[in-house]
Scaffold this active site. Structure first.
Site, PDB file in Angstrom:
ATOM      1  N   CYS A 297       0.650  -1.162  -0.102  1.00 52.25           N
ATOM      2  CA  CYS A 297       0.117   0.106   0.012  1.00 52.25           C
ATOM      3  C   CYS A 297       0.807   1.442   0.128  1.00 52.25           C
ATOM      4  O   CYS A 297       1.935   1.314   0.879  1.00 52.25           O
ATOM      5  CB  CYS A 297      -1.018  -0.046   1.096  1.00 52.25           C
ATOM      6  SG  CYS A 297      -1.854   1.675   1.629  1.00 52.25           S
ATOM      7  N   GLU A 298       0.829   2.023  -1.069  1.00 52.21           N
ATOM      8  CA  GLU A 298       1.465   3.397  -0.981  1.00 52.21           C
ATOM      9  C   GLU A 298       1.093   4.306   0.037  1.00 52.21           C
ATOM     10  O   GLU A 298       1.836   5.434   0.127  1.00 52.21           O
ATOM     11  CB  GLU A 298       1.490   3.785  -2.361  1.00 52.21           C
ATOM     12  CG  GLU A 298       0.063   4.539  -2.910  1.00 52.21           C
ATOM     13  CD  GLU A 298       0.058   5.085  -4.436  1.00 52.21           C
ATOM     14  OE1 GLU A 298      -0.672   6.209  -4.490  1.00 52.21           O
ATOM     15  OE2 GLU A 298       0.774   4.738  -5.167  1.00 52.21           O
ATOM     16  N   HIS A 299      -0.016   4.313   0.558  1.00 52.85           N
ATOM     17  CA  HIS A 299      -0.364   5.106   1.380  1.00 52.85           C
ATOM     18  C   HIS A 299       0.272   4.914   2.937  1.00 52.85           C
ATOM     19  O   HIS A 299       0.550   5.869   3.983  1.00 52.85           O
ATOM     20  CB  HIS A 299      -1.786   5.192   1.778  1.00 52.85           C
ATOM     21  CG  HIS A 299      -2.647   5.614   0.485  1.00 52.85           C
ATOM     22  ND1 HIS A 299      -3.989   5.044   0.053  1.00 52.85           N
ATOM     23  CD2 HIS A 299      -2.027   6.413  -0.288  1.00 52.85           C
ATOM     24  CE1 HIS A 299      -4.186   5.635  -0.936  1.00 52.85           C
ATOM     25  NE2 HIS A 299      -2.996   6.601  -1.544  1.00 52.85           N
ATOM     26  N   HIS A 300       0.426   3.663   3.443  1.00 43.16           N
ATOM     27  CA  HIS A 300       1.185   3.244   4.840  1.00 43.16           C
ATOM     28  C   HIS A 300       2.225   2.463   4.597  1.00 43.16           C
ATOM     29  O   HIS A 300       2.793   2.046   5.653  1.00 43.16           O
ATOM     30  CB  HIS A 300      -0.080   2.556   5.674  1.00 43.16           C
ATOM     31  CG  HIS A 300      -1.375   3.286   5.739  1.00 43.16           C
ATOM     32  ND1 HIS A 300      -2.659   3.153   4.742  1.00 43.16           N
ATOM     33  CD2 HIS A 300      -1.603   4.553   6.401  1.00 43.16           C
ATOM     34  CE1 HIS A 300      -3.245   3.909   5.030  1.00 43.16           C
ATOM     35  NE2 HIS A 300      -2.833   4.740   6.117  1.00 43.16           N
TER      36      HIS A 300
ATOM     37  N   GLN B 290      -5.096  -0.543  -5.098  1.00 44.07           N
ATOM     38  CA  GLN B 290      -5.735  -1.729  -5.752  1.00 44.07           C
ATOM     39  C   GLN B 290      -6.285  -1.180  -6.964  1.00 44.07           C
ATOM     40  O   GLN B 290      -6.329  -2.122  -7.974  1.00 44.07           O
ATOM     41  CB  GLN B 290      -6.493  -2.587  -4.841  1.00 44.07           C
ATOM     42  CG  GLN B 290      -7.208  -3.802  -5.502  1.00 44.07           C
ATOM     43  CD  GLN B 290      -8.050  -4.452  -4.389  1.00 44.07           C
ATOM     44  OE1 GLN B 290      -7.653  -4.869  -3.293  1.00 44.07           O
ATOM     45  NE2 GLN B 290      -9.111  -5.051  -4.856  1.00 44.07           N
TER      46      GLN B 290
ATOM     47  N   HIS C  55      -6.104  -5.971   2.806  1.00 40.35           N
ATOM     48  CA  HIS C  55      -5.315  -4.832   3.124  1.00 40.35           C
ATOM     49  C   HIS C  55      -5.157  -4.453   4.715  1.00 40.35           C
ATOM     50  O   HIS C  55      -5.783  -4.394   5.494  1.00 40.35           O
ATOM     51  CB  HIS C  55      -6.030  -3.533   2.686  1.00 40.35           C
ATOM     52  CG  HIS C  55      -6.119  -3.344   1.276  1.00 40.35           C
ATOM     53  ND1 HIS C  55      -5.540  -2.435   0.328  1.00 40.35           N
ATOM     54  CD2 HIS C  55      -7.026  -4.058   0.366  1.00 40.35           C
ATOM     55  CE1 HIS C  55      -5.900  -2.548  -0.883  1.00 40.35           C
ATOM     56  NE2 HIS C  55      -6.698  -3.722  -0.889  1.00 40.35           N
TER      57      HIS C  55
ATOM     58  N   CYS D 158      -3.510  -2.438   6.114  1.00 41.71           N
ATOM     59  CA  CYS D 158      -3.811  -1.112   6.560  1.00 41.71           C
ATOM     60  C   CYS D 158      -5.195  -0.916   7.221  1.00 41.71           C
ATOM     61  O   CYS D 158      -5.532  -0.151   8.303  1.00 41.71           O
ATOM     62  CB  CYS D 158      -3.553  -0.056   5.767  1.00 41.71           C
ATOM     63  SG  CYS D 158      -4.762  -0.118   4.084  1.00 41.71           S
TER      64      CYS D 158
END
Length: 267
Positions: free
Chosen positions: A157-160, A198, A226, A228
């Site tokens: 996940c590029e956010h977390h 995704q 996910h 996250c």
């Protein structure tokens, strides 16, 4: 104090000019000619000179070069392995920021291990569609649906920067060209082994299959878990995210789309 003579003033000016020459030379792009350099030396301050020298490079093929700022002659980015020392230092700082002692026995080699692991998790940045296909596109008089389902997928996940994982199902309707079945799984690897969301991953897989064999249509369904959402935030351990991309006949013809979804959902 004695006033400086004109000869001394000249020496000082020559030294300043030499200083500017050195700075400017460091900023000269490879395509700049010696004559063009001489024409601007001494006319502007060093910062202006650097900007003008860089502008001279426009049109030499490096306008959008990510590593153009280093002004090296070959303009080649470093290999990913060459990034390991800097990445390991960053992980060491992270461990210290967490209140850990990076020098204790269990953590001494952790920064290097973590850096190597991150390079592996994101190895898709080193791959492209042409390399993965490796000529495995075949002429075949076949126009019925091809489906490969439940391809295992692991991504980040590029956010977390935590994992998400799941399965990918791909279907396409050939137009006299078919793709080696294992190549569909390898296409999934290219794009999943990057920092991702995704939704984008699903679309990238579909577009890549379209580029590979120009079929009448492509359908991709991704089902992911996910971390996250599982390890943090709402902490819903049983939640799954399903995304789909339908291109060509799969988007336009509901019967074709329904056939694909029935095949994907069958046990």
């Amino acid at each position: 104090m004695k006033p400086q003579t004109s000869e001394q003033n000249g020496d000082a000016c020559a030294a300043d000019a030499a200083s500017v020459d050195v700075e400017a030379a460091a900023a000269i792009p490879t395509a700049a000619s010696a004559g063009a350099v001489v024409s601007v030396l001494g006319a502007k301050n060093s910062q202006q000179l650097k900007l003008e020298m860089l502008n001279m490079g426009n049109g030499n093929g490096h306008e959008k070069c990510t590593f153009h700022h280093d002004l090296e002659l070959d303009h080649k980015p470093p290999t990913r392995e060459a990034l390991l020392p800097d990445m390991a230092r960053s992980y060491r700082l992270l461990l210290g920021g967490l209140g850990e002692n990076p020098d204790r026995q269990g953590l001494i080699k952790t920064p290097e291990r973590a850096a190597k692991a991150m390079l592996y998790f994101t190895k898709g940045y080193d791959q492209c569609l042409e390399d993965v296909l490796n000529g495995a596109v075949f002429d075949e008089d076949h126009d019925e649906m091809v489906v490969v389902k439940d391809i295992e997928m692991f991504s980040m996940c590029e956010h977390h920067l935590v994992p998400f994982y799941g399965k990918v199902s791909i279907g396409y309707l050939p137009c006299n060209k078919i793709l080696g079945l294992s190549k569909l799984a390898r296409i999934v690897e290219i794009f999943s082994r990057r920092l991702q969301v995704q939704e984008r991953l699903t679309k990238q897989i579909a577009v890549a299959v379209t580029q590979a064999v120009q079929p009448a249509g492509v359908a991709v369904v991704v089902e992911g878990v996910h971390m996250c959402m599982v390890m943090r935030g709402v902490q819903k351990i049983n939640s799954k995210t399903v995304t789909s991309t339908m291109l060509g006949v799969f988007r336009d013809d509901h019967k074709t789309r329904e056939e694909f979804l029935n095949l994907v959902n069958s046990k």
